[in-house]
Each structure stands twice: as C-alpha cells, then as structure tokens.
Write a protein that holds these residues in place. Structure first.
Motif, short mmCIF file in Angstrom:
data_model
loop_
_atom_site.label_atom_id
_atom_site.label_comp_id
_atom_site.label_asym_id
_atom_site.label_seq_id
_atom_site.Cartn_x
_atom_site.Cartn_y
_atom_site.Cartn_z
N VAL A 2 12.04 29.59 -14.35
CA VAL A 2 12.39 30.71 -13.49
C VAL A 2 13.77 30.42 -12.89
O VAL A 2 14.02 29.32 -12.41
CB VAL A 2 11.36 30.88 -12.35
CG1 VAL A 2 11.75 32.02 -11.43
CG2 VAL A 2 9.97 31.09 -12.91
N GLY A 29 9.54 21.16 -7.84
CA GLY A 29 9.58 22.11 -8.95
C GLY A 29 10.99 22.48 -9.40
O GLY A 29 11.16 23.05 -10.47
N SER A 46 13.76 26.61 -11.73
CA SER A 46 12.53 25.91 -11.37
C SER A 46 11.44 26.18 -12.39
O SER A 46 11.55 27.10 -13.20
CB SER A 46 12.06 26.35 -9.97
OG SER A 46 11.91 27.75 -9.93
N GLU A 47 10.40 25.37 -12.31
CA GLU A 47 9.29 25.50 -13.25
C GLU A 47 8.48 26.76 -12.99
O GLU A 47 7.91 27.34 -13.89
CB GLU A 47 8.39 24.26 -13.15
CG GLU A 47 9.11 22.99 -13.56
CD GLU A 47 8.37 21.74 -13.14
OE1 GLU A 47 7.20 21.84 -12.73
OE2 GLU A 47 8.97 20.66 -13.22
N SER A 48 8.40 27.16 -11.72
CA SER A 48 7.66 28.36 -11.33
C SER A 48 8.36 28.98 -10.13
O SER A 48 9.24 28.35 -9.53
CB SER A 48 6.21 27.99 -10.98
OG SER A 48 6.20 27.05 -9.93
#
Length: 69
Positions: A2, A29, A46-48
């Motif tokens: 993201v 993250g 970021s990952e999420s």
C-alpha cells in the motif's frame, strides 16, 4: 503493498527529511519512506494500510506537523 501520501508541514532542510524518514520508517509495517522536501509530501509504502494516528505521532516525534487533507 500500500502506498499512501501525507502532507507534512515545517520541513526546511535535509535534516528535516532525515528526521521524518527515520520516525515514519519506524512505524510497524512501513517498508519505504520517500520525502519530497519541496512539496512537503511524504510517500509511505507499507504492507497494509497504516493507522493515520501512528503516522501523525511519528511525524510529531520528528518535530513536524501532519496536515489533514
């Protein structure tokens, strides 16, 4: 992955960029932080999706203000 862009107020130099990058980069993250000093834009990968309050706290810790858009 993201990618989110934030507006940060008060950055004026390379030290500002380093401080914001370090603090935001420490948020859980976050995998990458790109700071555009000229525009005040901080692009975070970021990952999420990130909690805006966590990013705001990191920017505040660096000594700057996250601008609500």
């Amino acid at each position: 992955m993201v990618t989110t862009t934030y507006q940060v107020q008060g950055m004026t130099c390379g030290h500002c960029v380093s401080a914001v990058s370090a603090e935001v980069g420490a948020v859980t993250g976050v995998s990458d932080v790109q700071v555009d000093l000229a525009t005040g834009r901080v692009t975070v990968t970021s990952e999420s999706p990130l909690d805006t309050n966590a990013v705001r706290a990191a920017v505040d810790e660096a000594g700057y203000d996250l601008v609500d858009e």
